[in-house]
Design a protein around this motif. Structure first.
Motif, PDB file in Angstrom:
ATOM      1  N   VAL A 191       0.911  -1.251   0.177  1.00 25.88           N
ATOM      2  CA  VAL A 191      -0.037  -0.102  -0.113  1.00 25.88           C
ATOM      3  C   VAL A 191       0.796   1.237   0.000  1.00 25.88           C
ATOM      4  N   TYR A 192       0.720   2.063  -1.101  1.00 26.54           N
ATOM      5  CA  TYR A 192       1.487   3.392  -1.296  1.00 26.54           C
ATOM      6  C   TYR A 192       0.358   4.514  -0.930  1.00 26.54           C
ATOM      7  N   GLY A 193       1.116   5.596  -0.550  1.00 24.40           N
ATOM      8  CA  GLY A 193      -0.008   7.021  -0.603  1.00 24.40           C
ATOM      9  C   GLY A 193       0.676   7.869   0.307  1.00 24.40           C
ATOM     10  N   SER A 194       0.021   8.875   0.391  1.00 26.15           N
ATOM     11  CA  SER A 194       0.910  10.257   0.913  1.00 26.15           C
ATOM     12  C   SER A 194       1.234  10.010   2.436  1.00 26.15           C
ATOM     13  N   ALA A 195       2.236  10.549   2.635  1.00 28.69           N
ATOM     14  CA  ALA A 195       2.756  10.395   4.058  1.00 28.69           C
ATOM     15  C   ALA A 195       2.248  11.594   4.930  1.00 28.69           C
ATOM     16  N   ARG A 196       1.534  12.502   4.430  1.00 34.75           N
ATOM     17  CA  ARG A 196       1.102  13.772   4.695  1.00 34.75           C
ATOM     18  C   ARG A 196      -0.225  13.841   5.348  1.00 34.75           C
ATOM     19  N   PHE A 197      -1.225  12.692   4.853  1.00 38.69           N
ATOM     20  CA  PHE A 197      -2.737  12.723   5.647  1.00 38.69           C
ATOM     21  C   PHE A 197      -2.450  11.957   6.989  1.00 38.69           C
ATOM     22  N   VAL A 198      -3.541  12.757   7.535  1.00 36.98           N
ATOM     23  CA  VAL A 198      -3.554  12.293   9.019  1.00 36.98           C
ATOM     24  C   VAL A 198      -4.979  11.606   9.270  1.00 36.98           C
ATOM     25  N   ALA A 199      -4.882  10.908  10.608  1.00 35.69           N
ATOM     26  CA  ALA A 199      -6.254  10.184  10.763  1.00 35.69           C
ATOM     27  C   ALA A 199      -7.511  11.345  11.235  1.00 35.69           C
ATOM     28  N   PRO A 200      -8.776  10.955  10.872  1.00 40.21           N
ATOM     29  CA  PRO A 200      -9.785  12.018  10.919  1.00 40.21           C
ATOM     30  C   PRO A 200      -9.788  12.763  12.375  1.00 40.21           C
ATOM     31  N   ASP A 201      -9.585  11.934  13.574  1.00 39.41           N
ATOM     32  CA  ASP A 201      -9.773  12.822  14.796  1.00 39.41           C
ATOM     33  C   ASP A 201      -8.336  13.607  14.960  1.00 39.41           C
ATOM     34  N   GLU A 202      -7.238  13.288  14.128  1.00 45.05           N
ATOM     35  CA  GLU A 202      -6.113  14.248  14.369  1.00 45.05           C
ATOM     36  C   GLU A 202      -6.416  15.472  13.357  1.00 45.05           C
ATOM     37  N   ALA A 203      -6.978  15.349  12.246  1.00 44.81           N
ATOM     38  CA  ALA A 203      -7.452  16.285  11.335  1.00 44.81           C
ATOM     39  C   ALA A 203      -8.230  17.214  11.857  1.00 44.81           C
TER      40      ALA A 203
END
Length: 287
Positions: A76-88
């Motif tokens: 699984v690849y993808g952005s390192a910059r996306f955060v969990a919903p609660d953190e967002a």
């Protein structure tokens, strides 16, 4: 046969004693012709020994995964910059309180992209739940680049159900470490991107690419090229986030300009649903 690879054996442990003492006391190491070659950092870090470092970086994760029965993975690849919903949501609350418009815009973007974190976690959980019900030889394990963002989300999804999962981290100028959801015995750190890429592919039975930046694009096109040129066996390649990928890359232009064949578009699939992504993989292998 008795193993001779235990580092606590005196003949090996003694070779490291000097290095450990120097490290503990904060003393610099100096070249020493009499030091054993495999315990000599100055020697191992020479330009001429780069080939040996390649071999070691290939061998260590390979032996470690084999010993734990990791033979099939979904990467699984993808952005390192996306955060969990609660953190967002927490970032958004802080930004709103600050009155800083730039912070507010970034926080709103984080909230919007947090759904991908949640979806990656859901997908990995589906894979892990299936795998845990299979005989050991047929299990499929989640593997990521070991960092934050989408990588963390996928490792977390497998961790949610107590499944082993793999993290292949990379040493970068900005210090980072493996995310906390990787199985500790399967958390590896690489110096060479090339060797890390080889490990992604050596056991990969599928690739799922979530929205990401240069690193995600690099890994995606690496796999597409290997499969297109038949240097690697065909595997399901799933682009998660249809709108993102179709806005980012107009693959049809490549066909129109004659730089790829029309049948190359069948090398990958778009989806926005974790269950559909998993079903694409299950269908390919008739699981």
């Amino acid at each position: 046969m008795e193993s001779n690879t235990q580092l606590n054996d005196s003949r090996l442990a003694n070779a490291w004693a000097e290095l450990q003492n120097h490290a503990a006391e904060g003393n610099p190491l100096h070249e020493d012709a009499y030091r054993l070659a495999f315990a000599d950092p100055e020697f191992l870090l020479r330009r001429e020994t780069r080939g040996i470092r390649f071999q070691l970086e290939l061998l260590k994760p390979d032996l470690g995964q084999a010993a734990q029965g990791i033979e099939n993975t979904i990467v699984v690849y993808g952005s390192a910059r996306f955060v969990a919903p609660d953190e967002a949501e927490a970032q958004l609350a802080d930004a709103e309180a600050s009155g800083d418009e730039v912070r507010l815009q970034r926080a709103r973007l984080a909230v919007r992209n947090a759904r991908y974190y949640d979806l990656a976690r859901q997908f990995a959980r589906l894979v892990a739940q299936h795998s845990e019900r299979q005989p050991a030889a047929d299990r499929i394990y989640i593997c990521t680049g070991g960092g934050p963002g989408i990588m963390e989300a996928a490792n977390r999804g497998a961790h949610d159900v107590g499944a082993l999962n793999v993290g292949l981290n990379i040493a970068l100028p900005h210090e980072q470490s493996g995310n906390r959801f990787i199985s500790p015995t399967l958390s590896y750190k690489f110096h060479y991107f090339a060797l890390r890429k080889m490990h992604f592919m050596m056991r990969a039975k599928a690739l799922v690419a979530f929205p990401g930046g240069f690193g995600t694009l690099d890994e995606l096109f690496e796999v597409l090229t290997l499969v297109q040129t038949k240097k690697a066996k065909p595997v399901p390649i799933v682009l998660f986030g249809t709108d993102y990928w179709k806005r980012l890359i107009n693959f049809e232009v490549l066909v129109e300009e004659g730089t790829i064949s029309a049948q190359d578009l069948a090398l990958f699939h778009f989806t926005d649903d974790p269950q559909e992504a998993w079903e694409l993989i299950r269908s390919f292998y008739q699981l």
